[in-house]
Design a protein around this motif. Structure first.
Motif, PDB file in Angstrom:
ATOM      1  N   GLY A 207     -31.427  -1.575  15.920  1.00 29.20           N
ATOM      2  CA  GLY A 207     -30.678  -1.216  16.905  1.00 29.20           C
ATOM      3  C   GLY A 207     -29.063  -0.718  15.650  1.00 29.20           C
ATOM      4  O   GLY A 207     -28.619  -1.730  15.480  1.00 29.20           O
ATOM      5  N   ASP A 208     -29.651   0.373  15.733  1.00 30.25           N
ATOM      6  CA  ASP A 208     -28.451   0.919  14.491  1.00 30.25           C
ATOM      7  C   ASP A 208     -27.470   2.123  15.436  1.00 30.25           C
ATOM      8  O   ASP A 208     -27.047   3.125  15.575  1.00 30.25           O
ATOM      9  N   SER A 216     -23.160   3.881  28.893  1.00 31.93           N
ATOM     10  CA  SER A 216     -24.690   3.914  29.412  1.00 31.93           C
ATOM     11  C   SER A 216     -25.508   3.734  29.006  1.00 31.93           C
ATOM     12  O   SER A 216     -26.576   4.140  27.693  1.00 31.93           O
ATOM     13  N   PHE A 217     -27.158   3.242  29.778  1.00 32.01           N
ATOM     14  CA  PHE A 217     -28.290   2.636  28.665  1.00 32.01           C
ATOM     15  C   PHE A 217     -29.130   3.319  29.830  1.00 32.01           C
ATOM     16  O   PHE A 217     -28.641   2.905  30.975  1.00 32.01           O
ATOM     17  N   ALA A 291     -42.366   0.632  27.224  1.00 26.67           N
ATOM     18  CA  ALA A 291     -41.296   0.864  27.585  1.00 26.67           C
ATOM     19  C   ALA A 291     -40.059   1.712  26.373  1.00 26.67           C
ATOM     20  O   ALA A 291     -40.384   2.310  25.529  1.00 26.67           O
ATOM     21  N   SER A 292     -38.915   2.290  27.477  1.00 19.78           N
ATOM     22  CA  SER A 292     -38.059   2.698  26.342  1.00 19.78           C
ATOM     23  C   SER A 292     -36.938   2.619  26.985  1.00 19.78           C
ATOM     24  O   SER A 292     -36.430   2.394  28.146  1.00 19.78           O
ATOM     25  N   LEU A 293     -36.067   2.747  25.356  1.00 24.89           N
ATOM     26  CA  LEU A 293     -34.516   1.972  25.745  1.00 24.89           C
ATOM     27  C   LEU A 293     -33.387   3.917  25.216  1.00 24.89           C
ATOM     28  O   LEU A 293     -33.434   3.680  24.420  1.00 24.89           O
ATOM     29  N   VAL A 294     -33.315   4.749  25.986  1.00 23.47           N
ATOM     30  CA  VAL A 294     -31.884   4.783  26.078  1.00 23.47           C
ATOM     31  C   VAL A 294     -31.098   4.971  26.105  1.00 23.47           C
ATOM     32  O   VAL A 294     -30.492   4.327  27.192  1.00 23.47           O
ATOM     33  N   LEU A 295     -29.538   4.567  25.186  1.00 20.97           N
ATOM     34  CA  LEU A 295     -29.072   4.453  25.019  1.00 20.97           C
ATOM     35  C   LEU A 295     -27.447   5.869  24.358  1.00 20.97           C
ATOM     36  O   LEU A 295     -27.978   6.545  23.614  1.00 20.97           O
ATOM     37  N   LYS A 296     -26.475   5.608  25.746  1.00 21.81           N
ATOM     38  CA  LYS A 296     -25.831   7.035  25.291  1.00 21.81           C
ATOM     39  C   LYS A 296     -24.677   6.429  25.461  1.00 21.81           C
ATOM     40  O   LYS A 296     -23.959   5.754  25.613  1.00 21.81           O
ATOM     41  N   LYS A 301     -24.374  11.688  25.035  1.00 21.87           N
ATOM     42  CA  LYS A 301     -25.149  11.930  23.582  1.00 21.87           C
ATOM     43  C   LYS A 301     -25.811  11.083  23.894  1.00 21.87           C
ATOM     44  O   LYS A 301     -25.015   9.529  23.743  1.00 21.87           O
ATOM     45  N   VAL A 302     -26.976  11.228  23.453  1.00 21.39           N
ATOM     46  CA  VAL A 302     -27.852   9.795  23.317  1.00 21.39           C
ATOM     47  C   VAL A 302     -27.437   8.952  21.350  1.00 21.39           C
ATOM     48  O   VAL A 302     -27.416   9.947  20.755  1.00 21.39           O
ATOM     49  N   ILE A 303     -26.671   7.674  22.031  1.00 20.60           N
ATOM     50  CA  ILE A 303     -26.486   7.817  20.508  1.00 20.60           C
ATOM     51  C   ILE A 303     -28.110   7.268  19.669  1.00 20.60           C
ATOM     52  O   ILE A 303     -28.423   7.266  18.223  1.00 20.60           O
ATOM     53  N   GLN A 304     -28.744   6.554  20.137  1.00 19.98           N
ATOM     54  CA  GLN A 304     -30.439   5.779  19.835  1.00 19.98           C
ATOM     55  C   GLN A 304     -31.324   6.135  21.104  1.00 19.98           C
ATOM     56  O   GLN A 304     -31.187   5.138  22.147  1.00 19.98           O
TER      57      GLN A 304
END
Length: 494
Positions: A207-208, A216-217, A291-296, A301-304
């Motif tokens: 997790g960078d 949000s995620f 699974a996939s995790l999208v961090l915003k 804007k998507v962080i990772q």
């Protein structure tokens, strides 16, 4: 001679002696610093280094930063992110390493290498240096040094050490430095420090990102589950809420721990981005991620994005630089949890326990708080005829205090709990009420229903003022039964 003259002479002599001692001490300290500087392979301060060019048997690695407080970037090879601690530790090792011997008679060999002719130093292992490192050092106004380039080469082993033949273990190594004349001998540990490959120098962090930057995620699983959480500000505090698949309050601590777990997670092995293609994605479990995790960020804007692929041996996760790291497959359940992990499962969430001062059981037994202790209402036991004293009930105190933090195993929401008889909550097995001695403040009644099917260690519990039904362990029921009977455990009496 007059006394005042004698005193003046004595004072002057004392001052001269004291001044001489101070001067001697200053010169001694300066000489000691000079000696320490003289035995270093290179003279510099780590904070002044802005670029590192390292070449060893694993290849060439180039790192650069803007200033002493900024992070290092990896310029070569391009793509991977560097491990900040690894780079700083490597630099600190070079800065603090001293040489053991100074061989002036080998000055020709050293000068030849410095001028670009390594053949003159081939007898010492420098025809192809074992390690070469170049440092770009910024000017330092405090020490009065100018911007400069420093170089250090490590050559062959010195023929002293332990073992023999193929098992020979050299204790020292030949070194040549642009800060020193002649050939140097240094401990072999500096060679071990600088003989690092990409695996050692690149970041292994999955997790960078910074937890505080995530607003949000979205967690998607291949079974169709989609969990979305948003962060908002309430009373100047960050508050997390689940917005999908249903709108419910989240547990801020759980959410924070979940995000932090990715930052603390380190890959055991890494497949570099350049080695990943459509053909080997299946072997990494990423052709169709589990699974996939999208961090915003706050602006959307998507962080990772972290994709998770399970195989029979490992869990593979995509990293911020495009590479894939593997960890133990048992970690999947923690990194892709169910909805109940994120939600606030405290039965008495939102209640101020500072206001709770009364506990009433099913049979009408009442316990009240006085100071920091709890007493059975109306119970006075004379320990001494002259000093009647009530005995505090530790069971009551602990029972109430525990309920401030007790969490349920699971929560059934209003749309799932329309049929209360199904849970035995139309005719509860037992109940208890928490309230304040101040009648203007609300009271909270908890109803205890049937045991949960296929889980005999859990029961259904419901707050009378809320629609949700909680699935809870039964450890506290024995204590409640004792309190309902007006007693307390022998251990609590001690």
């Amino acid at each position: 001679m007059k006394s005042w003259v004698k005193i003046s002479i004595a004072v002057a002599a004392g001052a001269a002696i004291w001044g001489g001692l101070v001067l001697d001490q200053h010169l001694a300290e300066k000489e000691e610093v000079s000696k320490k500087q003289e035995v270093r392979l290179l003279d510099f301060e780590s904070k002044d280094v802005l670029k590192i060019n390292l070449q060893n048997k694993f290849g060439q690695f180039v790192f650069q930063r803007e200033n002493s407080t900024s992070n290092w970037k990896m310029l070569e090879p391009q793509g991977p992110k560097p491990d900040q601690d690894a780079i700083n530790n490597l630099l600190a090792a070079v800065q603090s390493t001293n040489y053991e011997q100074h061989l002036e008679d080998a000055k020709k060999a050293a000068d030849g290498l410095k001028s670009g002719d390594p053949s003159l130093a081939k007898n010492y292992g420098f025809e192809k240096a074992r390690v070469a490192i170049v440092l770009d050092v910024a000017a330092n106004k405090e020490s009065g040094t100018k911007a400069r380039e420093l170089k250090l080469w490590l050559g062959g082993d010195v023929g002293i050490g332990s073992g023999a033949g193929s098992a020979f273990n050299a204790l020292s190594i030949y070194a040549i430095s642009t800060d020193r004349n002649g050939l140097l001998v240094a401990g072999n540990s500096i060679a071990s420090t600088l003989e690092k490959g990409l695996r050692d120098l690149r970041s292994k962090v999955i997790g960078d990102f910074s937890v505080s930057d995530v607003s949000s995620f979205e967690l998607n699983k291949n079974d169709g589950t989609k969990i979305v959480l948003n962060k908002t500000k309430e009373n100047n505090q960050n508050v997390w809420s689940v917005v999908q698949p249903k709108k419910i309050v989240a547990d801020n601590n759980q959410v924070g721990l979940y995000l932090d777990s990715f930052i603390r997670l380190r890959a055991d092995k890494i497949t570099e981005a350049a080695s990943i293609n459509e053909q080997n994605k299946a072997a990494l479990g990423l052709a169709q991620p589990n699974a996939s995790l999208v961090l915003k960020a706050e602006d959307g804007k998507v962080i990772q994005t972290i994709q998770m692929g399970l195989t029979s041996e490992s869990l593979f996760l995509t990293m911020a630089d495009g590479s894939v790291g593997s960890v133990e497959l048992t970690k999947f359940s923690d990194l892709a949890p169910s909805l109940k992990f994120f939600r606030d499962r405290r039965v008495l969430s939102g209640i101020s326990f500072n206001d709770i001062s009364s506990l009433k059981t099913l049979s009408g037994v009442v316990y009240q708080k006085e100071g920091s202790s709890w007493y059975k209402a109306g119970a006075e036991v004379a320990k001494d005829a002259k000093n009647p004293e009530k005995i505090a009930n530790e069971d009551a105190r602990k029972f109430v205090e525990d309920w401030e933090f007790i969490t349920a195993e699971d929560v059934l929401d209003a749309d799932e709990t329309t049929n209360l008889p199904k849970f035995g909550l139309d005719k509860p097995l037992t109940r208890f009420t928490l309230s304040s001695t101040d009648t203007k403040k609300p009271q909270f009644e908890l109803l205890v229903g049937n045991r949960v099917p296929n889980n005999e260690k859990a029961v259904y519990v419901k707050r009378a003022d809320k629609p949700e039904v909680f699935v809870m362990e039964t450890k506290w029921l024995d204590v409640l039964t004792r309190l309902d009977q007006g007693g307390q455990s022998p251990q609590a009496k001690k």
